[in-house]
Design a protein around this motif. Structure first.
Motif, PDB file in Angstrom:
ATOM      1  N   ALA A 177       0.822  -1.211   0.000  1.00  0.00           N
ATOM      2  CA  ALA A 177       0.000   0.000   0.000  1.00  0.00           C
ATOM      3  C   ALA A 177       0.856   1.262   0.000  1.00  0.00           C
ATOM      4  O   ALA A 177       0.416   2.317  -0.458  1.00  0.00           O
ATOM      5  N   ILE A 178       2.096   1.147   0.504  1.00  0.00           N
ATOM      6  CA  ILE A 178       2.946   2.342   0.613  1.00  0.00           C
ATOM      7  C   ILE A 178       3.231   2.978  -0.760  1.00  0.00           C
ATOM      8  O   ILE A 178       2.946   4.159  -0.959  1.00  0.00           O
ATOM      9  N   VAL A 225       7.571  -3.975  -2.193  1.00  0.00           N
ATOM     10  CA  VAL A 225       7.529  -2.514  -2.265  1.00  0.00           C
ATOM     11  C   VAL A 225       8.072  -2.046  -3.617  1.00  0.00           C
ATOM     12  O   VAL A 225       7.480  -1.198  -4.295  1.00  0.00           O
ATOM     13  N   ALA A 226       9.212  -2.631  -4.045  1.00  0.00           N
ATOM     14  CA  ALA A 226       9.847  -2.193  -5.291  1.00  0.00           C
ATOM     15  C   ALA A 226       8.961  -2.521  -6.497  1.00  0.00           C
ATOM     16  O   ALA A 226       8.730  -1.657  -7.364  1.00  0.00           O
ATOM     17  N   LEU A 227       8.465  -3.743  -6.554  1.00  0.00           N
ATOM     18  CA  LEU A 227       7.700  -4.161  -7.735  1.00  0.00           C
ATOM     19  C   LEU A 227       6.353  -3.466  -7.826  1.00  0.00           C
ATOM     20  O   LEU A 227       5.953  -3.002  -8.888  1.00  0.00           O
ATOM     21  N   VAL A 228       5.648  -3.377  -6.682  1.00  0.00           N
ATOM     22  CA  VAL A 228       4.368  -2.671  -6.699  1.00  0.00           C
ATOM     23  C   VAL A 228       4.606  -1.207  -7.056  1.00  0.00           C
ATOM     24  O   VAL A 228       3.844  -0.610  -7.828  1.00  0.00           O
ATOM     25  N   GLY A 229       5.703  -0.648  -6.514  1.00  0.00           N
ATOM     26  CA  GLY A 229       6.032   0.744  -6.815  1.00  0.00           C
ATOM     27  C   GLY A 229       6.273   0.943  -8.295  1.00  0.00           C
ATOM     28  O   GLY A 229       5.726   1.874  -8.920  1.00  0.00           O
ATOM     29  N   ALA A 230       7.087   0.067  -8.886  1.00  0.00           N
ATOM     30  CA  ALA A 230       7.368   0.188 -10.314  1.00  0.00           C
ATOM     31  C   ALA A 230       6.089   0.010 -11.134  1.00  0.00           C
ATOM     32  O   ALA A 230       5.850   0.738 -12.113  1.00  0.00           O
TER      33      ALA A 230
END
Lengths: 329, 249
Positions: free
Chosen positions: B7-8, B107-112
């Motif tokens: 969610a971040i 975090v990295a993959l969802v962010g990307a």
């Protein structure tokens, strides 16, 4: 105490087993000898050290003193060789509430690297069947009743063929039907040749299913042996019902018996009830039961009832561990 | 918990998308770059979650390992099975490590992903001034996630040790998280500079070197060495404690 049995024929043998928690000696010099193939009742009031003793046996806790041999092997040194042959229920069942009953058993079975994974499914199914939980196998344990959890705990102990079962309070929380089932389960396990070690504070239960028993009190082992031996440890007593309690007491004391009136007071019909210990098993001499009756009648005591009462296991238990709530701590 | 972590970056991306413009130089580093390149959502989100969110979730998972089983009472049945104490400890630590790897990766993959959905994606200008394509930038993103995973190994070992000390999982979780905060506070005090290189959180934010061309591996290695030391020390402590522990729960 039991007659000396060769060490190889003992499923559980503890010598001078002790465990200290801070200042309290929870288990104090316990010498248990559980013969192979027996159904062994482990009795004691709450807090007498039964569960701690079981934890020491299973290597969950390290003894402060003494040693344990399970199935002829030293514990906890041979733990990995012995425990796969031992099924256990320790201090009530414990499961992951978010998993189903079958999934819980799968997980515990997978924790043991010695059992084949290929037969896991079948073994879980048959263990559940054995305790009558097949219908609830896929239900989350959260939704189980106390009795169902208890059965699942027993199923966990039966996941693999075992030589020894250590069951701590197996009928706790079970309804009368469940209790009966556990009794017949224990009998069938014993019939298959396994040694069953059952801890309990339910004496009636132990009297019904056990061949041997031991009694713990305040961390000490106060008695052990076959049920017959345990009962004989206590004294039989005579019970006299008569309206002439005073005279009867005189006669009895003349015979060397210390009579006591019953704490319950008068017997129905207005008579008093007297109890006196029956000295010795020898049925001869002044104090033989029939001689006592003759002496009472000769003294003009109107005897309405006379009986010899054998001690029950319960009397023996209470005599050894204390009365009511004044249990030795 | 992985969902909470996911969610971040979503929150960051949506917030940036909805606000008209981000003044450069305010907020977390890289935040102002997001509108130009969506891949920066992943970097920003990792940067934001390092001080609290990642240690928090790792602390919860690592603190729960042994104490959680003890709290449920299932620990005694696992040991009686017999699972073997050393084996159980290793499996539990492997579980905590798996989470420490998965957490920054999510975090990295969802962010990307969310960045690519909401913003344009293009070549990335590195800190050294070089420019790399989006595919290579994604590799760098995964490299940062790996760096963070390594950074969390030490904390996982501390959590495992804490977990062997108590039968109350919340206690082990809380003390692990508190330790990570204490370590970061100590790291911020200039008077304790001699201590800083030994704090397990000291290199947590030093992944900027991975954004240079060529990559400077120095901080990665120093960090890995330090974390390895923490794993060795706290792993040994956990072993010493758990193997001799009386399981009374």
């Amino acid at each position: 105490m039991t007659a000396a049995v060769p060490a190889t024929e003992l499923s559980i043998e503890t010598t001078g087993l002790s465990k200290r928690f801070g200042h309290q000696l929870a288990v104090d010099g316990v010498d248990l000898a559980v013969p192979k193939g027996s159904v062994f009742g482990f009795l004691g009031p709450n807090g007498s050290g039964k569960t701690t003793t079981i934890r020491l046996m299973l290597g969950l806790a390290v003894p402060t003193g003494g040693s344990v041999r399970l199935l002829g092997e030293d514990m906890p040194r041979q733990l990995h060789g012995v425990l796969p042959r031992v099924g256990a229920l320790v201090e009530g069942p414990a499961f992951y509430p978010f998993l189903s009953g079958a999934a819980n058993l799968h997980r515990f079975d997978a924790a043991d690297p010695h059992v084949p994974a290929a037969t896991r499914k079948a073994r879980v199914r048959s263990a559940l069947e054995r305790v009558g939980l097949t219908h609830a196998a896929d239900k989350k344990v959260r939704a189980y009743s106390l009795g169902m959890k208890q059965r699942l705990g027993i199923a966990n102990a039966l996941l693999a063929p075992r030589d020894l079962l250590i069951l701590d309070e197996p009928t706790n929380g079970l309804d009368p039907q469940g209790t009966r089932e556990v009794r017949s389960l224990v009998r069938s396990l014993a019939a298959d040749g396994a040694t069953v070690f059952v801890s309990s504070h339910l004496l009636a239960e132990v009297e019904q299913i056990c061949t041997h028993a031991a009694i713990m009190s305040a961390g000490r082992l106060v008695a052990q042996g076959t049920l017959e031996e345990l009962r004989q440890g206590g004294q039989a007593r005579i019970r006299v019902v008569t309206p002439d309690a005073g005279t009867a007491a005189e006669v009895l004391s003349r015979l060397g018996l210390s009579a006591a009136t019953s704490p319950g007071g008068a017997a129905p019909g207005g008579g008093g009830v007297l109890y006196a210990p029956l000295p010795g098993a020898a049925g001869n001499g002044e104090a033989a039961p029939e001689a006592v009756v003759a002496a009472l009648v000769a003294a003009g005591v109107r005897v309405r009832g006379f009986a010899i009462e054998q001690v029950s296991l319960e009397d023996r238990f209470v005599a050894l561990t204390g009365e009511g709530f004044d249990v030795v701590q | 918990m992985l969902c909470a972590l996911a969610a971040i970056p979503i929150l960051i991306a949506v917030a940036v998308r909805l606000s008209s413009s981000v003044p450069p130089g305010r907020g977390p580093a890289f935040l102002d770059r997001i509108t130009q390149n969506g891949l920066f959502v992943g970097v920003t989100a990792m940067l934001v979650s390092v001080p609290l969110f990642l240690p928090l979730t790792v602390g919860v998972v690592a603190g729960d390992t042994v104490a959680g089983e003890a709290g449920l009472g299932t620990l005694r049945y696992l040991l009686v099975a017999p699972a073997g104490r050393v084996r159980l400890l290793l499996v539990k630590y492997a579980g905590a490590v798996a989470f420490a790897v998965a957490a920054p990766l999510v975090v990295a993959l969802v962010g990307a992903g969310i960045g690519a959905a909401l913003f344009p994606v293009g070549p990335v200008t590195l800190l050294s001034g070089d420019s790399i394509g989006a595919a290579e930038a994604l590799q760098r993103l995964l490299l940062i996630a790996a760096y963070l995973a390594v950074s969390l190994m030490g904390l996982s070992a501390i959590g495992l040790f804490m977990s062997t000390l108590t039968d109350v999982p919340v206690g082990a979780m809380a003390s692990t998280v508190v330790l990570s905060v204490v370590s970061q506070v100590l790291d911020a005090l200039p008077q304790l500079e001699w201590l800083h290189p030994w704090l397990f959180s000291h290199y947590w934010l030093d992944f900027a070197d991975l954004l240079r061309q060529p990559i400077a591996w120095e901080s990665f290695l120093t960090n890995a060495l330090l974390q390895g030391g923490y794993v060795a020390v706290f792993g040994a402590l956990a072993y010493g404690r758990f193997v001799t522990k009386d399981v009374l729960s």
